[in-house]
Design a protein around this motif. Structure first.
Motif, PDB file in Angstrom:
ATOM      1  N   HIS A  51      62.240 -33.077  45.358  1.00 55.76           N
ATOM      2  CA  HIS A  51      62.999 -32.635  46.529  1.00 55.76           C
ATOM      3  C   HIS A  51      62.058 -32.232  47.659  1.00 55.76           C
ATOM      4  O   HIS A  51      62.328 -32.521  48.838  1.00 55.76           O
ATOM      5  N   THR A  52      60.955 -31.583  47.304  1.00 52.11           N
ATOM      6  CA  THR A  52      59.979 -31.175  48.324  1.00 52.11           C
ATOM      7  C   THR A  52      59.360 -32.393  49.000  1.00 52.11           C
ATOM      8  O   THR A  52      59.226 -32.441  50.235  1.00 52.11           O
ATOM      9  N   LEU A  53      58.989 -33.388  48.214  1.00 53.87           N
ATOM     10  CA  LEU A  53      58.389 -34.600  48.772  1.00 53.87           C
ATOM     11  C   LEU A  53      59.381 -35.350  49.659  1.00 53.87           C
ATOM     12  O   LEU A  53      59.003 -35.894  50.713  1.00 53.87           O
ATOM     13  N   ILE A  54      60.637 -35.391  49.247  1.00 51.43           N
ATOM     14  CA  ILE A  54      61.661 -36.058  50.064  1.00 51.43           C
ATOM     15  C   ILE A  54      61.771 -35.374  51.421  1.00 51.43           C
ATOM     16  O   ILE A  54      61.840 -36.040  52.478  1.00 51.43           O
ATOM     17  N   ALA A  55      61.767 -34.040  51.413  1.00 51.05           N
ATOM     18  CA  ALA A  55      61.845 -33.291  52.680  1.00 51.05           C
ATOM     19  C   ALA A  55      60.631 -33.567  53.554  1.00 51.05           C
ATOM     20  O   ALA A  55      60.751 -33.721  54.793  1.00 51.05           O
ATOM     21  N   MET A  56      59.441 -33.664  52.948  1.00 51.92           N
ATOM     22  CA  MET A  56      58.220 -33.946  53.706  1.00 51.92           C
ATOM     23  C   MET A  56      58.259 -35.348  54.298  1.00 51.92           C
ATOM     24  O   MET A  56      57.840 -35.571  55.451  1.00 51.92           O
ATOM     25  N   ILE A  57      58.764 -36.306  53.520  1.00 51.89           N
ATOM     26  CA  ILE A  57      58.857 -37.685  54.019  1.00 51.89           C
ATOM     27  C   ILE A  57      59.833 -37.756  55.194  1.00 51.89           C
ATOM     28  O   ILE A  57      59.561 -38.409  56.220  1.00 51.89           O
ATOM     29  N   ARG A  58      60.968 -37.080  55.072  1.00 53.04           N
ATOM     30  CA  ARG A  58      61.951 -37.069  56.164  1.00 53.04           C
ATOM     31  C   ARG A  58      61.343 -36.502  57.440  1.00 53.04           C
ATOM     32  O   ARG A  58      61.535 -37.045  58.535  1.00 53.04           O
ATOM     33  N   LEU A  59      60.592 -35.410  57.282  1.00 52.38           N
ATOM     34  CA  LEU A  59      59.967 -34.783  58.448  1.00 52.38           C
ATOM     35  C   LEU A  59      58.939 -35.724  59.074  1.00 52.38           C
ATOM     36  O   LEU A  59      58.869 -35.843  60.311  1.00 52.38           O
ATOM     37  N   SER A  60      58.159 -36.405  58.243  1.00 51.52           N
ATOM     38  CA  SER A  60      57.159 -37.340  58.758  1.00 51.52           C
ATOM     39  C   SER A  60      57.823 -38.510  59.477  1.00 51.52           C
ATOM     40  O   SER A  60      57.330 -38.988  60.508  1.00 51.52           O
ATOM     41  N   ILE A  61      58.961 -38.969  58.927  1.00 53.76           N
ATOM     42  CA  ILE A  61      59.682 -40.075  59.566  1.00 53.76           C
ATOM     43  C   ILE A  61      60.201 -39.636  60.929  1.00 53.76           C
ATOM     44  O   ILE A  61      60.107 -40.375  61.927  1.00 53.76           O
ATOM     45  N   GLU A  62      60.753 -38.411  61.002  1.00 52.14           N
ATOM     46  CA  GLU A  62      61.277 -37.895  62.271  1.00 52.14           C
ATOM     47  C   GLU A  62      60.172 -37.782  63.316  1.00 52.14           C
ATOM     48  O   GLU A  62      60.396 -38.005  64.506  1.00 52.14           O
ATOM     49  N   ARG A  63      58.958 -37.430  62.866  1.00 48.15           N
ATOM     50  CA  ARG A  63      57.823 -37.270  63.802  1.00 48.15           C
ATOM     51  C   ARG A  63      57.071 -38.571  64.020  1.00 48.15           C
ATOM     52  O   ARG A  63      56.049 -38.600  64.705  1.00 48.15           O
ATOM     53  N   ASN A  64      57.555 -39.625  63.361  1.00 48.42           N
ATOM     54  CA  ASN A  64      56.927 -40.943  63.486  1.00 48.42           C
ATOM     55  C   ASN A  64      55.469 -40.938  63.023  1.00 48.42           C
ATOM     56  O   ASN A  64      54.618 -41.619  63.597  1.00 48.42           O
ATOM     57  N   THR A  65      55.199 -40.147  61.961  1.00 48.69           N
ATOM     58  CA  THR A  65      53.835 -40.077  61.411  1.00 48.69           C
ATOM     59  C   THR A  65      53.779 -40.574  59.967  1.00 48.69           C
ATOM     60  O   THR A  65      52.722 -40.505  59.339  1.00 48.69           O
ATOM     61  N   PHE A  66      54.888 -41.083  59.486  1.00 40.98           N
ATOM     62  CA  PHE A  66      54.942 -41.461  58.068  1.00 40.98           C
ATOM     63  C   PHE A  66      54.243 -42.788  57.825  1.00 40.98           C
ATOM     64  O   PHE A  66      54.460 -43.766  58.543  1.00 40.98           O
ATOM     65  N   ASN A  67      53.391 -42.817  56.792  1.00 37.43           N
ATOM     66  CA  ASN A  67      52.694 -44.033  56.375  1.00 37.43           C
ATOM     67  C   ASN A  67      52.762 -44.099  54.855  1.00 37.43           C
ATOM     68  O   ASN A  67      52.065 -43.353  54.172  1.00 37.43           O
ATOM     69  N   SER A  68      53.611 -44.983  54.339  1.00 44.43           N
ATOM     70  CA  SER A  68      53.846 -45.027  52.895  1.00 44.43           C
ATOM     71  C   SER A  68      52.583 -45.416  52.127  1.00 44.43           C
ATOM     72  O   SER A  68      52.321 -44.892  51.045  1.00 44.43           O
ATOM     73  N   SER A  69      51.782 -46.325  52.664  1.00 44.89           N
ATOM     74  CA  SER A  69      50.562 -46.745  51.962  1.00 44.89           C
ATOM     75  C   SER A  69      49.589 -45.598  51.806  1.00 44.89           C
ATOM     76  O   SER A  69      48.994 -45.412  50.740  1.00 44.89           O
ATOM     77  N   ASN A  70      49.411 -44.823  52.871  1.00 41.84           N
ATOM     78  CA  ASN A  70      48.504 -43.678  52.788  1.00 41.84           C
ATOM     79  C   ASN A  70      48.997 -42.662  51.777  1.00 41.84           C
ATOM     80  O   ASN A  70      48.203 -42.064  51.036  1.00 41.84           O
ATOM     81  N   MET A  71      50.312 -42.421  51.742  1.00 47.05           N
ATOM     82  CA  MET A  71      50.860 -41.439  50.812  1.00 47.05           C
ATOM     83  C   MET A  71      50.614 -41.879  49.367  1.00 47.05           C
ATOM     84  O   MET A  71      50.196 -41.073  48.526  1.00 47.05           O
ATOM     85  N   ILE A  72      50.862 -43.145  49.072  1.00 44.33           N
ATOM     86  CA  ILE A  72      50.651 -43.649  47.711  1.00 44.33           C
ATOM     87  C   ILE A  72      49.187 -43.538  47.318  1.00 44.33           C
ATOM     88  O   ILE A  72      48.851 -43.075  46.230  1.00 44.33           O
TER      89      ILE A  72
END
Length: 304
Positions: free
Chosen positions: A77-98
């Protein structure tokens, strides 16, 4: 079901005298690979981790995923919230996270094995028995080369140990885990998953040991305090354990009525048999006595 325990002559006398049977830590076993199987490989761990993070990303984006959202472990649940926040800020990078997550768990097999060997194996208590009294290799390896005995028991404890697990040992060369690594990532170590992991780690041995036809019982003493620390800046990890017992065995009480028979090895002398008869009488135990004999090339059991 009755159980047979191969042991030495003197240990047989101690069991009769003390009305206990010893359950030991795997650290005292002759198989150095005891409890060294891990329920996943590095490759399977990485595949499951990637799939896990992809699922969390889809949930964060609002996509329909066939998982039980309410049962997800808190970190999910914590990771999902962090991903949502990153998506909203347009900073999310799935490859880097993995890549970051996989770098933090660079050697999952070694990490899991360290957890078992440092945190668990000392307090495991295991009793090994079998269903046969005439196993030639068991007589050679555990019955003191026929100078010992086989004790037949109808039960193995008076009071059931807390958290007891029991069952037949699975013999194999390569472990095919009963658990699904993805489920562990999503839902954590649930009671159902823990039971399967115990089956994989505790009730597995190499095929070379299959002659034992072992039936195993296992419980744990107090785990004490197990502390895991991870420095996310340096990626250094440490696992420390405290307040565990220094003793590597527990003598579990049995009733004298559980002792149904004693079978003496071929090499046990008449004098030793008489000594055991006196010992049984002194301890008020009435059980059937047998002796193994060599009849030509055949190993047979006769009544005394």
């Amino acid at each position: 079901m009755n159980y047979f325990k191969y042991t030495t002559f003197d240990t047989t006398k101690l069991i009769i005298k003390n009305k206990t049977i010893r359950w030991s830590s795997p650290l005292k076993f002759n198989d150095i690979e005891e409890c060294q199987f891990v329920p996943y490989s590095r490759d399977s761990f990485e595949r499951a981790n990637r799939e896990y993070l992809e699922i969390l990303e889809k949930i964060a984006k609002g996509e329909n995923i066939d998982v039980d959202y309410k049962k997800l472990k808190p970190i999910s649940h914590t990771l999902i919230a962090m991903i949502r926040l990153s998506i909203e800020r347009n900073t999310f990078n799935s490859s880097n996270m993995i890549d970051d997550v996989l770098n933090l768990a660079s050697n999952p097999e070694a990490d899991y094995r360290e957890y078992i060997n440092k945190g668990l194996i000392r307090v495991f208590r295991i009793l090994c028995v079998t269903a046969k009294f005439d196993n030639k290799l068991m007589w050679a390896h555990y019955g003191d080369q026929h100078y010992g005995c086989v004790i037949e028991l109808s039960n193995l404890y008076v009071n059931k140990p807390h958290g007891l697990r029991e069952g037949r040992v699975d013999y194999h060369e390569n472990l095919y885990p009963r658990t699904n690594s993805l489920d562990v990532f999503l839902y954590g170590e649930t009671p159902e998953i823990r039971d399967l992991m115990i089956q994989d780690v505790i009730f597995s041995k190499r095929s070379i040991w299959n002659y034992e036809e072992e039936y195993r019982l296992m419980y744990s003493e107090n785990f004490g305090n197990i502390k895991f620390e991870h420095n996310f800046q340096t990626n250094e990890k440490s696992l420390t354990v405290s307040n565990q017992t220094d003793q590597l065995f527990t003598d579990v009480p049995i009733s004298k009525d559980f002792i149904k028979s004693i079978t003496f090895g071929v090499r046990v002398t008449d004098e030793k048999i008489m000594e055991m008869k006196e010992h049984l009488k002194l301890n008020n135990i009435n059980c059937i006595l047998y002796k193994m004999i060599l009849n030509g090339e055949l190993l047979e059991r006769i009544s005394l």
